[in-house]
Design a protein around this motif. Structure first.
Motif, short mmCIF file in Angstrom:
data_model
loop_
_atom_site.label_atom_id
_atom_site.label_comp_id
_atom_site.label_asym_id
_atom_site.label_seq_id
_atom_site.Cartn_x
_atom_site.Cartn_y
_atom_site.Cartn_z
N VAL A 62 0.82 -1.22 0.00
CA VAL A 62 0.00 0.00 0.00
C VAL A 62 0.84 1.26 0.00
CG1 VAL A 62 -1.84 -1.22 1.24
CG2 VAL A 62 -0.19 0.14 2.54
N ALA A 63 2.17 1.14 0.15
CA ALA A 63 3.01 2.33 0.30
C ALA A 63 2.90 3.27 -0.90
CB ALA A 63 4.47 1.91 0.52
N GLY A 64 2.78 2.71 -2.10
CA GLY A 64 2.74 3.55 -3.29
C GLY A 64 1.35 3.82 -3.81
N LEU A 65 0.31 3.41 -3.08
CA LEU A 65 -1.06 3.61 -3.54
C LEU A 65 -1.58 4.99 -3.17
CD1 LEU A 65 -2.66 0.15 -2.62
CD2 LEU A 65 -1.67 0.86 -4.80
N ASN A 66 -2.59 5.43 -3.89
CA ASN A 66 -3.27 6.68 -3.58
C ASN A 66 -4.75 6.35 -3.39
OD1 ASN A 66 -4.04 9.33 -3.26
ND2 ASN A 66 -3.92 9.84 -5.43
N VAL B 217 1.53 20.15 8.76
CA VAL B 217 1.16 21.16 7.77
C VAL B 217 2.38 21.77 7.10
CG1 VAL B 217 -1.01 21.68 8.95
CG2 VAL B 217 1.06 22.95 9.54
N SER B 218 3.56 21.70 7.76
CA SER B 218 4.80 22.18 7.15
C SER B 218 5.53 21.08 6.39
CB SER B 218 5.72 22.77 8.22
OG SER B 218 5.09 23.84 8.90
N ASN B 219 4.94 19.87 6.37
CA ASN B 219 5.57 18.72 5.70
C ASN B 219 7.01 18.51 6.20
OD1 ASN B 219 3.32 18.01 4.08
ND2 ASN B 219 3.84 19.65 2.64
N ASN C 143 0.37 12.43 10.56
CA ASN C 143 1.76 11.96 10.38
C ASN C 143 1.83 10.44 10.30
OD1 ASN C 143 3.21 14.38 10.21
ND2 ASN C 143 3.24 14.63 12.43
N MET C 144 0.85 9.74 10.92
CA MET C 144 0.80 8.29 10.78
C MET C 144 0.57 7.92 9.32
SD MET C 144 1.50 6.78 13.52
CE MET C 144 1.18 5.25 12.68
N LEU C 145 -0.25 8.70 8.61
CA LEU C 145 -0.46 8.44 7.19
C LEU C 145 0.81 8.68 6.40
CD1 LEU C 145 -4.00 10.04 6.63
CD2 LEU C 145 -3.42 7.62 6.69
N ARG C 146 1.59 9.67 6.79
CA ARG C 146 2.86 9.92 6.11
C ARG C 146 3.86 8.79 6.35
NH1 ARG C 146 5.08 15.28 8.21
NH2 ARG C 146 6.58 14.98 6.52
N LYS C 147 3.75 8.12 7.50
CA LYS C 147 4.63 6.99 7.77
C LYS C 147 4.35 5.83 6.82
CE LYS C 147 6.97 7.94 11.74
NZ LYS C 147 8.35 7.62 12.07
N VAL C 148 3.08 5.66 6.45
CA VAL C 148 2.68 4.52 5.62
C VAL C 148 2.75 4.85 4.13
CG1 VAL C 148 0.77 2.95 5.06
CG2 VAL C 148 1.26 3.55 7.44
N PHE C 149 2.16 6.00 3.75
CA PHE C 149 2.11 6.40 2.34
C PHE C 149 3.22 7.40 2.07
CE2 PHE C 149 -2.18 5.24 3.64
CZ PHE C 149 -2.52 4.31 2.67
N LYS C 150 4.20 7.00 1.29
CA LYS C 150 5.39 7.82 1.08
C LYS C 150 5.10 9.10 0.32
CE LYS C 150 7.53 4.59 3.15
NZ LYS C 150 7.83 4.79 4.59
N GLY C 151 4.06 9.12 -0.52
CA GLY C 151 3.76 10.31 -1.28
C GLY C 151 2.72 11.21 -0.64
N PHE C 152 2.27 10.90 0.56
CA PHE C 152 1.22 11.69 1.21
C PHE C 152 1.83 12.93 1.86
CE2 PHE C 152 -1.52 12.67 4.87
CZ PHE C 152 -2.72 12.88 4.20
N ALA C 153 1.20 14.07 1.68
CA ALA C 153 1.66 15.33 2.27
C ALA C 153 0.46 16.25 2.46
CB ALA C 153 2.71 15.99 1.38
#
Length: 576
Positions: free
Chosen positions: A240-244, A430-432, A507-517
């Motif tokens: 799922v890391a690369g999914l949107n 919010v500052s990524n 931030n938990m979503l950023r840990k899993v999905f590498k392209g999430f910001a």
């Protein structure tokens, strides 16, 4: 064993001689035999057929074969539980010998399964196919209730036992949980303190929606999802890391049981832990008072001596350890203590089931396909927040909550993954701001110590270090006096101060999905909820005088329909 092997060899030879389909399906599996040389001692001793044949022929001290006191299938299930306990111990020994403790997979050497005390009860598992619509018909037989068999069930108890329709109860419980059409397999009678509990193993068909993400991953990953829990989770994380896809991140807080943030643009959900703290605080206070009353001066002295010796790196003598264990056992086996502990456990189970059901329903209603949960190995070990805060942090069994969310979400076709959650509460979403990993940081610090730092005294190097320190400065911080507030240093307006647990959930979503910001389509507003004993997960509405404050505390107004039964005084909001 040799006679059994001879019979199997004869059957195998007959199948080969018959030819055709029987010859193709014929398979010879010989039982291990104890001899002068054994290739695998543990496999030989724990072979289920070997255990079954030994138990069939072994008499007790009175010359009676205990195996025959139960139906054959029930006796085999008892042996299977015994075998599984020892097999798990030997497997854990292999992991420990291979360095499992050093890798963080274990906190100490595995302990072998312990034997029950003389007057204790063991778990009895019975096949429901042999029971029928009622429990085992006992007829007029005298059924003992104590180990010495001097006390038997009364006639009223015998009648209640024989008339209890277990089939109807199982069907009612399965329908309540949505398991319609399931086939009951086994009934477990589990002793619990002063009573027993019935557990039913139910076989249900897979109810995954065909178009769900989990169903598609099961087809693509195949056997990778049949591995152990940690390896299965790693396979899902990688997939799922690369999914949107629509996803939800969950963060565990100290004041809040859970915070959910959604990539779908919906408002976040902050679930208050006030009611959990309030109820468990009262029960824990009762348990502490009872333990203090039951603790003898001798046990107090031994406990104080044990703590003093541990500071000096020493231990109690063998006689003192036995005396301390005997004194503590008298406390933990006290009927009043067991009643309070059972009451606490029932309340926690009910709370976690309502919470997990509400979380899954909320995610399913918002189209979420992946739920990301934080779980650090040994996250409750070595916590130093003070005695009171440590106890609050350890009250909720978070691993059990994750397991409940996982199996309830999987029934809806939602993927649940866990990942380490270090620095999610210290990093600005919010500052990524780049996310760190505690383990990676430890390794980098070790490497930095080995490098030569002589060039740092030069002016240019010092200037470069200063610029680097400025670029590595935190972009935000969580306030110490306002634990629910996270301040973003580089933002203004409504993004300057956000809910700290919502920030951590994103931030938990950023840990899993590498392209999430962070982007403008996301909502940092939140709704405050609680777990109600009648309504389950429900919104909180605060009332003060004529003014009512809606549950969407991060918005100007609430569009959610207000439930008049869920209004509470503002003064008692901390107790929710």
């Amino acid at each position: 064993m040799q006679s059994l092997n001879s019979d199997r060899q004869a059957k195998f030879a007959a199948a080969i001689a018959a030819g055709g389909e029987k010859a193709e399906k014929a398979k010879l599996t010989l039982l291990p035999v104890l001899g002068d040389e054994v290739q695998n001692l543990y496999r030989t001793v724990l072979d289920i057929t070997v255990l079954d044949n030994v138990a069939r022929q072994r008499p007790d001290q009175h010359g009676n074969v205990i195996y025959r006191r139960l139906p054959a299938k029930a006796a085999q299930l008892v042996l299977a539980r015994y075998r599984n306990a020892w097999s798990g111990y030997f497997e854990a020994q292999k992991v420990f010998a291979a360095g499992g403790a050093a890798a963080g997979a274990m906190t100490g050497a595995p302990k072998p399964p312990n034997y029950l005390a003389k007057a204790d009860r063991f778990v009895l598992e019975l096949p429901l196919t042999q029971i029928g619509s009622t429990l085992i018909g006992l007829g007029d037989r005298q059924i003992p209730v104590d180990f010495e068999e001097t006390l038997s069930l009364t006639s009223e108890q015998m009648t209640a036992w024989n008339e209890y329709r277990i089939g109807d109860e199982v069907a009612r419980a399965a329908a309540k949980r949505g398991y319609r059409g399931g086939k009951p397999q086994h009934l477990r009678i589990v002793p619990q303190g002063r009573g027993i509990k019935f557990e039913v193993v139910l076989r249900v068909s897979s109810r995954l929606p065909a178009d769900s993400l989990l169903a598609k991953l099961m087809q693509s990953l195949g056997k990778a999802l049949e591995q152990q829990c940690s390896r299965r989770n790693d396979a899902l994380l990688k997939a799922v890391a690369g999914l949107n896809v629509p996803a939800a991140g969950a963060d565990r807080g100290l004041n809040n049981t859970l915070a959910l943030a959604f990539s779908t643009g919906h408002n976040a959900e902050v679930i208050s832990g006030g009611r959990l703290d309030l109820i468990l605080g009262r029960v824990d206070a009762q348990i502490d008072a009872l333990k203090a009353m039951l603790t003898t001066p001798e046990v107090c002295a031994l406990q104080a001596r044990k703590e003093a010796l541990e500071l000096a790196g020493e231990t109690l003598s063998r006689r003192e350890r036995i005396d301390l264990a005997t004194g503590l056992k008298a406390i933990y086996t006290n009927p009043a203590y067991q009643t309070l502990r059972a009451k606490r456990q029932r309340w926690v189970d009910d709370y976690l089931h309502k919470l997990s059901r509400g979380v899954v329903d909320l995610c399913a209603g918002r189209g979420v396909q992946v739920i990301a949960l934080g779980q650090n190995r040994g996250w409750k070990d070595g916590v130093e927040m003070g005695a009171q805060q440590n106890r609050r942090f350890g009250r909720a069994p978070l691993t059990r909550l994750i397991d409940m969310i996982r199996y309830k979400a999987q029934a809806r076709g939602i993927v649940v993954v866990t990942t380490e959650e270090s620095y999610t509460s210290k990093t600005s979403f919010v500052s990524n701001e780049p996310l760190k990993c505690r383990e990676d940081e430890k390794r980098s610090k070790k490497k930095a110590k080995k490098k030569d730092v002589e060039a740092s005294s030069q002016p240019r190097a010092a200037q470069a270090d200063t610029l680097k320190a400025q670029s590595d400065a935190p972009m935000g911080r969580r306030l110490k006096d306002e634990r629910n507030t996270f301040v973003n240093h580089r933002e203004t307006g409504r993004l300057a101060r956000v809910h700290a647990d919502v920030n951590g959930a994103f931030n938990m979503l950023r840990k899993v999905f590498k392209g999430f910001a962070y982007h403008r389509g996301l909502s940092l507003n939140y709704r405050l909820s609680r777990v109600s004993p009648r309504l389950g997960l429900t919104a909180i509405y605060l009332a003060t005088g004529r003014r009512r404050i809606g549950a969407d505390l991060g918005t100007a107004g609430s569009s959610t329909r207000r439930n008049p039964r869920n209004f509470i005084p503002l003064a008692t909001a901390a107790e929710l």
